[in-house]
Scaffold this motif. Structure first.
Motif, PDB file in Angstrom:
ATOM      1  N   TRP A 159     118.261  58.916  73.003  1.00  0.00           N
ATOM      2  CA  TRP A 159     117.293  59.199  74.065  1.00  0.00           C
ATOM      3  C   TRP A 159     116.488  60.449  73.741  1.00  0.00           C
ATOM      4  O   TRP A 159     115.284  60.524  74.034  1.00  0.00           O
ATOM      5  CB  TRP A 159     117.995  59.341  75.413  1.00  0.00           C
ATOM      6  CG  TRP A 159     118.476  58.015  75.927  1.00  0.00           C
ATOM      7  CD1 TRP A 159     119.738  57.525  75.874  1.00  0.00           C
ATOM      8  CD2 TRP A 159     117.688  56.990  76.539  1.00  0.00           C
ATOM      9  NE1 TRP A 159     119.798  56.265  76.416  1.00  0.00           N
ATOM     10  CE2 TRP A 159     118.546  55.911  76.835  1.00  0.00           C
ATOM     11  CE3 TRP A 159     116.337  56.873  76.872  1.00  0.00           C
ATOM     12  CZ2 TRP A 159     118.117  54.735  77.438  1.00  0.00           C
ATOM     13  CZ3 TRP A 159     115.898  55.699  77.470  1.00  0.00           C
ATOM     14  CH2 TRP A 159     116.780  54.646  77.744  1.00  0.00           C
ATOM     15  N   ALA A 160     117.108  61.437  73.123  1.00  0.00           N
ATOM     16  CA  ALA A 160     116.364  62.635  72.711  1.00  0.00           C
ATOM     17  C   ALA A 160     115.326  62.284  71.656  1.00  0.00           C
ATOM     18  O   ALA A 160     114.185  62.782  71.690  1.00  0.00           O
ATOM     19  CB  ALA A 160     117.322  63.696  72.183  1.00  0.00           C
ATOM     20  N   PHE A 161     115.698  61.423  70.732  1.00  0.00           N
ATOM     21  CA  PHE A 161     114.764  60.973  69.696  1.00  0.00           C
ATOM     22  C   PHE A 161     113.613  60.198  70.327  1.00  0.00           C
ATOM     23  O   PHE A 161     112.439  60.404  69.976  1.00  0.00           O
ATOM     24  CB  PHE A 161     115.511  60.113  68.678  1.00  0.00           C
ATOM     25  CG  PHE A 161     114.626  59.377  67.709  1.00  0.00           C
ATOM     26  CD1 PHE A 161     113.822  60.075  66.817  1.00  0.00           C
ATOM     27  CD2 PHE A 161     114.605  57.987  67.688  1.00  0.00           C
ATOM     28  CE1 PHE A 161     113.002  59.394  65.914  1.00  0.00           C
ATOM     29  CE2 PHE A 161     113.797  57.302  66.792  1.00  0.00           C
ATOM     30  CZ  PHE A 161     112.996  58.008  65.907  1.00  0.00           C
ATOM     31  N   CYS A 162     113.941  59.308  71.259  1.00  0.00           N
ATOM     32  CA  CYS A 162     112.900  58.531  71.933  1.00  0.00           C
ATOM     33  C   CYS A 162     111.923  59.440  72.671  1.00  0.00           C
ATOM     34  O   CYS A 162     110.708  59.182  72.708  1.00  0.00           O
ATOM     35  CB  CYS A 162     113.526  57.537  72.911  1.00  0.00           C
ATOM     36  SG  CYS A 162     114.452  56.196  72.114  1.00  0.00           S
ATOM     37  N   ASP A 163     112.439  60.506  73.249  1.00  0.00           N
ATOM     38  CA  ASP A 163     111.568  61.457  73.946  1.00  0.00           C
ATOM     39  C   ASP A 163     110.613  62.140  72.974  1.00  0.00           C
ATOM     40  O   ASP A 163     109.424  62.321  73.270  1.00  0.00           O
ATOM     41  CB  ASP A 163     112.403  62.512  74.674  1.00  0.00           C
ATOM     42  CG  ASP A 163     113.109  61.966  75.915  1.00  0.00           C
ATOM     43  OD1 ASP A 163     112.701  60.905  76.415  1.00  0.00           O
ATOM     44  OD2 ASP A 163     114.079  62.611  76.361  1.00  0.00           O
TER      45      ASP A 163
ATOM     46  N   TRP B 230     106.445  65.586  61.883  1.00  0.00           N
ATOM     47  CA  TRP B 230     107.694  65.158  62.507  1.00  0.00           C
ATOM     48  C   TRP B 230     108.833  66.148  62.270  1.00  0.00           C
ATOM     49  O   TRP B 230     109.662  66.372  63.162  1.00  0.00           O
ATOM     50  CB  TRP B 230     108.108  63.788  61.993  1.00  0.00           C
ATOM     51  CG  TRP B 230     107.282  62.639  62.468  1.00  0.00           C
ATOM     52  CD1 TRP B 230     106.588  61.740  61.707  1.00  0.00           C
ATOM     53  CD2 TRP B 230     107.058  62.244  63.832  1.00  0.00           C
ATOM     54  NE1 TRP B 230     105.957  60.822  62.501  1.00  0.00           N
ATOM     55  CE2 TRP B 230     106.223  61.099  63.810  1.00  0.00           C
ATOM     56  CE3 TRP B 230     107.482  62.743  65.063  1.00  0.00           C
ATOM     57  CZ2 TRP B 230     105.818  60.448  64.971  1.00  0.00           C
ATOM     58  CZ3 TRP B 230     107.068  62.103  66.225  1.00  0.00           C
ATOM     59  CH2 TRP B 230     106.247  60.975  66.177  1.00  0.00           C
ATOM     60  N   GLY B 231     108.913  66.728  61.086  1.00  0.00           N
ATOM     61  CA  GLY B 231     110.055  67.552  60.719  1.00  0.00           C
ATOM     62  C   GLY B 231     110.426  68.618  61.734  1.00  0.00           C
ATOM     63  O   GLY B 231     111.566  68.650  62.227  1.00  0.00           O
ATOM     64  N   PRO B 232     109.516  69.523  62.080  1.00  0.00           N
ATOM     65  CA  PRO B 232     109.867  70.585  63.033  1.00  0.00           C
ATOM     66  C   PRO B 232     110.251  70.057  64.409  1.00  0.00           C
ATOM     67  O   PRO B 232     111.176  70.589  65.045  1.00  0.00           O
ATOM     68  CB  PRO B 232     108.578  71.420  63.098  1.00  0.00           C
ATOM     69  CG  PRO B 232     107.858  71.129  61.830  1.00  0.00           C
ATOM     70  CD  PRO B 232     108.164  69.698  61.518  1.00  0.00           C
TER      71      PRO B 232
ATOM     72  N   ALA C  92     114.022  70.558  66.034  1.00  0.00           N
ATOM     73  CA  ALA C  92     114.173  71.256  67.310  1.00  0.00           C
ATOM     74  C   ALA C  92     114.925  70.418  68.335  1.00  0.00           C
ATOM     75  O   ALA C  92     115.668  70.947  69.165  1.00  0.00           O
ATOM     76  CB  ALA C  92     112.800  71.640  67.856  1.00  0.00           C
ATOM     77  N   ALA C  93     114.770  69.080  68.239  1.00  0.00           N
ATOM     78  CA  ALA C  93     115.438  68.189  69.193  1.00  0.00           C
ATOM     79  C   ALA C  93     116.920  68.029  68.914  1.00  0.00           C
ATOM     80  O   ALA C  93     117.681  67.586  69.776  1.00  0.00           O
ATOM     81  CB  ALA C  93     114.760  66.822  69.180  1.00  0.00           C
ATOM     82  N   ASP C  94     117.367  68.371  67.683  1.00  0.00           N
ATOM     83  CA  ASP C  94     118.782  68.280  67.301  1.00  0.00           C
ATOM     84  C   ASP C  94     119.358  66.912  67.657  1.00  0.00           C
ATOM     85  O   ASP C  94     120.370  66.791  68.352  1.00  0.00           O
ATOM     86  CB  ASP C  94     119.578  69.387  67.995  1.00  0.00           C
ATOM     87  CG  ASP C  94     120.972  69.548  67.395  1.00  0.00           C
ATOM     88  OD1 ASP C  94     121.162  69.168  66.224  1.00  0.00           O
ATOM     89  OD2 ASP C  94     121.879  70.017  68.100  1.00  0.00           O
ATOM     90  N   CYS C  95     118.709  65.856  67.150  1.00  0.00           N
ATOM     91  CA  CYS C  95     119.064  64.490  67.543  1.00  0.00           C
ATOM     92  C   CYS C  95     119.523  63.621  66.379  1.00  0.00           C
ATOM     93  O   CYS C  95     119.440  62.396  66.442  1.00  0.00           O
ATOM     94  CB  CYS C  95     117.891  63.833  68.262  1.00  0.00           C
ATOM     95  SG  CYS C  95     116.360  63.767  67.279  1.00  0.00           S
ATOM     96  N   CYS C  96     120.026  64.238  65.307  1.00  0.00           N
ATOM     97  CA  CYS C  96     120.523  63.495  64.137  1.00  0.00           C
ATOM     98  C   CYS C  96     119.406  62.720  63.447  1.00  0.00           C
ATOM     99  O   CYS C  96     119.615  61.594  62.965  1.00  0.00           O
ATOM    100  CB  CYS C  96     121.654  62.546  64.529  1.00  0.00           C
ATOM    101  SG  CYS C  96     123.080  63.347  65.264  1.00  0.00           S
ATOM    102  N   VAL C  97     118.225  63.308  63.398  1.00  0.00           N
ATOM    103  CA  VAL C  97     117.088  62.709  62.699  1.00  0.00           C
ATOM    104  C   VAL C  97     116.452  63.798  61.845  1.00  0.00           C
ATOM    105  O   VAL C  97     116.276  64.926  62.306  1.00  0.00           O
ATOM    106  CB  VAL C  97     116.049  62.137  63.685  1.00  0.00           C
ATOM    107  CG1 VAL C  97     114.905  61.468  62.922  1.00  0.00           C
ATOM    108  CG2 VAL C  97     116.708  61.139  64.632  1.00  0.00           C
TER     109      VAL C  97
END
Length: 350
Positions: free
Chosen positions: A256-260, A294-296, A300-305
């Protein structure tokens, strides 16, 4: 004092699996004596080279004592007998039967040296119909079903970027079992013969597939499994600059963090409904921006991506620099080379 100080290892192995195993033992304090045939082993001629010397050979054999023996001569056989008499561990990597033809098999040596720990690394083990067959890393993965689960497809198979069988099925099990045998010998006074087959361990690497087989459900193959590309949450997506984004957002909180971060529409976030549609939408969004964009945001989201790094980028990462992974050098002859990073070396040296 290092943990294996006082232990002597006589190493007959070549190329990668055995030499890496004995290197780990050497880094933990063991004295390793590497026996080479006249002219040296094949890894000496394996690229890349620095000042005419193989970097791989230098890395894998740093800190070892190397002796050249022609086992067809009586003088060198006498020299070998003295080395064997002083050894705690013998490591060999020939096809089954070769050491027996040289009179150096476990039965012969253990009769006069009961405490000897004798480790044989081979492709298929010392017994069984394939015991004498030739093979390499890719064959061991192919024959055990592991390769069929790769993130490639039947039409476009993917080759693994690491020597999984050589290292994960040869070097690591050899080191672990040698250490266990040392502990056992402390209790019993006796050595043993360790039969390490690189192909055997490939079934362990395919643990998810083995679980599916036991549960009598279809085994995921050719990139259709949860961890091999079958889920939108665990795969590679190319950005607009063709650099790959590694998505491993398996758990809901990460997903969900990644989707956001990427702004995936709500209707597609439940990837169980239509995984293909969700994956296609994610791919389209990721492809709309560069990896530099995308990288930064993803970090920052710390979502395993994360962005897939090139080797030179990975080596410059502040985290790995801070852990001093690439700080040690070796000096074969007059040439300084960086030493290979070993888990045992890093753990003990801190």
């Amino acid at each position: 004092m290092q943990p294996l100080e006082g232990l002597t290892v006589l190493d007959f192995t070549t190329l990668l699996p055995g030499p890496l195993a004995s290197l780990m033992l050497a880094e933990a304090g063991a004295r390793v004596i590497k026996v080479e045939r006249p002219g040296g082993e094949d890894m000496r001629r394996f690229p890349p080279f620095v000042d005419g010397q193989s970097v791989l050979f230098a890395q894998l054999n740093a800190g070892k004592q190397i002796v050249t023996l022609d086992l067809k001569t009586s003088e060198d056989r006498r020299r070998l007998d003295l080395l064997i008499a002083g050894a705690d561990v013998l490591l060999e990597q020939f096809r089954p039967g070769v050491m027996a033809r040289l009179g150096l098999d476990y039965e012969t040596l253990s009769a006069r040296q009961p405490g000897l720990i004798y480790c044989s690394i081979s492709g298929y083990g010392q017994t069984g119909p394939r015991a004498g067959a030739a093979g390499h890393d890719l064959n061991y993965q192919a024959l055990t079903g592991l390769l069929a689960q790769s993130c490639g497809t039947a039409a476009h198979p993917a080759l693994p970027p690491a020597q999984i069988a050589d290292i994960g099925g040869g070097s690591f099990p050899a080191v672990m079992n040698i250490l266990l045998a040392v502990l056992q010998r402390q209790k019993t006074g006796r050595g043993c013969h360790l039969d390490v087959a690189m192909s055997d361990a490939m079934f362990t690497f395919g643990l998810f597939a083995q679980a599916q087989r036991i549960a009598r459900v279809p085994v995921d193959e050719h990139g259709t499994g949860l961890l091999t590309g079958g889920s939108p949450r665990y795969r590679l997506y190319p950005a607009s600059d063709d650099r790959q984004i590694a998505v491993a957002a398996l758990e809901d909180k990460f997903w969900w963090a990644f989707c956001d971060v990427i702004g995936l529409p709500d209707a597609l976030r439940d990837d169980r409904k239509d995984p293909g549609a969700t994956a296609a939408a994610v791919a389209g969004i990721i492809a709309s921006r560069s990896s530099d964009d995308w990288g930064p945001m993803l970090e920052a989201a710390d979502c395993c991506v994360c962005v897939v790094r090139q080797v030179h980028e990975a080596r410059a990462d502040p985290h790995f620099v801070d852990r001093w992974l690439f700080s040690r050098t070796i000096s074969p002859g007059d040439t300084a080379m960086e030493q290979i990073v070993l888990p045992v070396d890093r753990a003990f040296r801190g």
